[in-house]
Scaffold this active site. Structure first.
Site, PDB file in Angstrom:
ATOM      1  N   ASP A 162       0.827  -1.220   0.000  1.00 57.49           N
ATOM      2  CA  ASP A 162       0.000   0.000   0.000  1.00 57.49           C
ATOM      3  C   ASP A 162       0.855   1.260   0.000  1.00 57.49           C
ATOM      4  OD1 ASP A 162       1.018  -0.282   2.528  1.00 57.49           O
ATOM      5  OD2 ASP A 162      -0.835   0.251   3.564  1.00 57.49           O
ATOM      6  N   HIS A 182      26.784   8.539 -15.085  1.00 54.79           N
ATOM      7  CA  HIS A 182      25.584   8.517 -14.253  1.00 54.79           C
ATOM      8  C   HIS A 182      25.753   7.560 -13.073  1.00 54.79           C
ATOM      9  CE1 HIS A 182      22.914  10.120 -17.768  1.00 54.79           C
ATOM     10  NE2 HIS A 182      23.569  11.075 -17.147  1.00 54.79           N
ATOM     11  N   ASP A 237      21.325  22.636 -10.634  1.00 56.45           N
ATOM     12  CA  ASP A 237      22.108  21.530 -11.206  1.00 56.45           C
ATOM     13  C   ASP A 237      23.573  21.958 -11.179  1.00 56.45           C
ATOM     14  OD1 ASP A 237      23.039  19.332 -12.539  1.00 56.45           O
ATOM     15  OD2 ASP A 237      21.838  19.608 -14.344  1.00 56.45           O
ATOM     16  N   HIS A 297      29.758  13.786 -23.525  1.00 53.45           N
ATOM     17  CA  HIS A 297      28.382  14.271 -23.347  1.00 53.45           C
ATOM     18  C   HIS A 297      28.262  15.719 -23.819  1.00 53.45           C
ATOM     19  CE1 HIS A 297      29.594  16.599 -19.788  1.00 53.45           C
ATOM     20  NE2 HIS A 297      30.263  15.535 -19.388  1.00 53.45           N
ATOM     21  N   HIS A 303      22.171  22.062 -21.218  1.00 50.89           N
ATOM     22  CA  HIS A 303      20.755  21.744 -21.419  1.00 50.89           C
ATOM     23  C   HIS A 303      19.918  22.799 -20.710  1.00 50.89           C
ATOM     24  CE1 HIS A 303      20.389  20.244 -17.253  1.00 50.89           C
ATOM     25  NE2 HIS A 303      21.481  19.527 -17.462  1.00 50.89           N
ATOM     26  N   HIS A 327      16.334  18.565 -16.792  1.00 51.82           N
ATOM     27  CA  HIS A 327      16.524  18.675 -18.236  1.00 51.82           C
ATOM     28  C   HIS A 327      15.242  19.294 -18.781  1.00 51.82           C
ATOM     29  CE1 HIS A 327      19.580  15.113 -18.089  1.00 51.82           C
ATOM     30  NE2 HIS A 327      20.132  16.266 -17.740  1.00 51.82           N
ATOM     31  N   GLU A 360      28.404  22.538 -18.527  1.00 53.84           N
ATOM     32  CA  GLU A 360      29.021  21.453 -17.765  1.00 53.84           C
ATOM     33  C   GLU A 360      30.018  20.621 -18.573  1.00 53.84           C
ATOM     34  OE1 GLU A 360      26.190  18.237 -16.882  1.00 53.84           O
ATOM     35  OE2 GLU A 360      24.629  19.500 -17.769  1.00 53.84           O
ATOM     36  N   TYR A 400      37.266  13.021 -18.819  1.00 51.11           N
ATOM     37  CA  TYR A 400      37.221  11.729 -18.134  1.00 51.11           C
ATOM     38  C   TYR A 400      38.315  10.847 -18.715  1.00 51.11           C
ATOM     39  CZ  TYR A 400      32.720  13.903 -17.484  1.00 51.11           C
ATOM     40  OH  TYR A 400      31.721  14.817 -17.218  1.00 51.11           O
ATOM     41  N   ARG A 439      34.485  17.276 -13.812  1.00 50.85           N
ATOM     42  CA  ARG A 439      33.382  18.006 -14.452  1.00 50.85           C
ATOM     43  C   ARG A 439      33.065  19.220 -13.583  1.00 50.85           C
ATOM     44  NH1 ARG A 439      30.050  14.143 -15.181  1.00 50.85           N
ATOM     45  NH2 ARG A 439      28.483  14.373 -13.536  1.00 50.85           N
ATOM     46  N   GLU A 457      30.148  22.487 -13.375  1.00 51.14           N
ATOM     47  CA  GLU A 457      28.829  22.862 -13.916  1.00 51.14           C
ATOM     48  C   GLU A 457      28.246  24.035 -13.146  1.00 51.14           C
ATOM     49  OE1 GLU A 457      24.565  20.636 -14.879  1.00 51.14           O
ATOM     50  OE2 GLU A 457      25.970  19.763 -13.441  1.00 51.14           O
TER      51      GLU A 457
END
Length: 429
Positions: free
Chosen positions: A41, A246, A274, A355, A359, A366, A384, A388, A397, A399
């Site tokens: 529930d 990620h 972000d 990447h 954005h 996003h 950002e 790597y 990184r 951002e």
């Protein structure tokens, strides 16, 4: 609400902007999100549909908005439907909007209970030719669970098959991409809360601390400042984990000599920050770490300088790629042979920066908004870049969140430390 709400004048303005984009004799319908189940529930925490929130400021389940700008009776041009409360609901679930509270939040005068929806819809449809219905058309969306909007599309078309149906999502993407001042103010609060979390970490981090302990420090600072918590699943990645874009397990121990990449942001009033920062676990960058760090910082600043009204996002990403290519040459991660032999569809720099750079940011992390039309003042973007290096177990990184202005930009994260010297000084106080 835990957060400080925005004035109803914003939502009145937002509805007017949408009404101006609708065809004559149109009806637009927006539903709240469902409360989704977990197991047994249990349920997940409710998160309002962002389009409905953008148009009303209403943050409650089982809500519906009808907009019919050309209806002969002015009182029927904006109607908000809410779940009717009761003593039982108040005891078990807590307070729900009263009619008066909903008006103060939204500026909508005609507020009714959801039990009246079908009858009112029938009245409006009788004098409407065009029906605008809502769907999730985000470029990255992978919709597997049927939404209230999706269920309504089926029932509405079955009940009224001869109307002309249209997608309202493209219109909402245009509107939401350009933020009003009130929205930027709310984003600033989210960024300021994120700053508090980051500064807390600068004095907390040391070798032996775990990634999940860092996550706990962030969430403590976020919630105590009226945030619901993280705007998205936090990435707390030490050492080689930073090379997993990620990475969200957040389970390893931070080691002396490693860097830790933290991609986190606070939510505030349904708007999202972000941020990414990469800092040394022991408080000092090694020579190699510092060179990579400074290279990423130069790429970020070069990218921010390119973001201007009129710039096409696709061209912007190509220009940032060239800046990154130059930095990777300087780090001797690439050479001229790599560039000469590269695949134009996947340039050589993509080996270390795979990447995108930016954005849209807003009610969604996003956020909606076209990536194929020129940038406009009022848009908010992340910036950002990252490098790597799998073979070195090293990922950096950085951002920040940037508001596009007529003649430049405004950095919502201007107060969050980013210079290597300042980070080291703060960590070694």
């Amino acid at each position: 609400m835990k957060y400080r709400t925005l004035p109803k004048s914003l939502y009145i303005k937002n509805r007017k902007k949408l009404a101006q984009k609708l065809l004559p004799k149109s009806l637009a319908v927006f539903h709240s999100n469902d409360i989704l189940p977990t197991n047994a529930d249990g349920t997940m925490r409710f998160r309002q549909n962002n389009d409905l929130f953008y148009l009303t400021g209403i943050d409650q389940e089982e809500s519906i908005l009808l907009l019919c700008p050309d209806f002969p009776d002015p009182n029927m041009r904006e109607i908000l439907f809410l779940r009717e409360t009761s003593d039982h609901i108040a005891i078990w679930e807590g307070h729900k909007y009263t009619v008066e509270e909903a008006f103060e939040a939204s500026g909508i005068e005609n507020i009714q209970w959801v039990e009246n929806f079908d009858g009112v819809l029938n009245t409006l449809m009788a004098l409407s030719d065009h029906v605008f219905l809502n769907t999730n058309e985000h470029l990255r969306a992978a919709v597997q669970v049927q939404t209230r909007d999706a269920r309504f599309i089926k029932t509405c078309k079955a009940r009224y098959p001869l109307h002309q149906y249209h997608r309202v999502a493209p219109l909402m993407h245009q509107l939401r991409a350009v933020k009003e001042k009130e929205e930027i103010d709310q984003l600033q609060v989210a960024c300021d809360i994120t700053e508090k979390g980051f500064r807390r970490i600068l004095s907390f981090l040391q070798p032996g601390v775990t990634e999940y302990e860092i996550e706990a420090e962030f969430i403590h600072e976020f919630v105590r400042n009226r945030s619901k918590g993280f705007a998205y699943e936090p990435i707390i990645a030490t050492g080689k984990n930073a090379c997993v874009l990620h990475y969200i397990e957040n389970k390893e121990t931070c080691k002396d000599g490693d860097l830790i990449l933290m991609d986190v942001g606070a939510e505030y009033g349904n708007y999202n920050a972000d941020m990414t920062r990469t800092i040394p676990v022991n408080g000092r960058f090694s020579e190699r770490q510092r060179k990579v760090y400074d290279a990423v910082l130069r790429v970020q600043r070069g990218a921010i300088d390119i973001l201007r009204p009129g710039v096409n996002i696709q061209d912007y990403h190509k220009e940032v790629g060239l800046i990154m290519q130059s930095e990777l040459l300087g780090l001797r991660l690439l050479d001229q042979t790599d560039i000469k032999n590269q695949d134009p569809k996947w340039p050589a720099y993509k080996k270390y920066f795979m990447h995108g750079t930016s954005h849209h940011l807003g009610l969604d992390v996003h956020d909606v908004g076209t990536m194929h039309e020129p940038i406009s003042p009022g848009m908010v973007f992340t910036v950002e870049p990252g490098i790597y290096i799998q073979e070195e177990g090293l990922g950096v990184r950085l951002e920040n969140d940037i508001v596009i202005e007529e003649k430049g930009f405004f950095d919502l994260m201007r107060n969050i430390p980013i210079e290597a010297e300042e980070i080291e000084d703060l960590m070694n106080k």
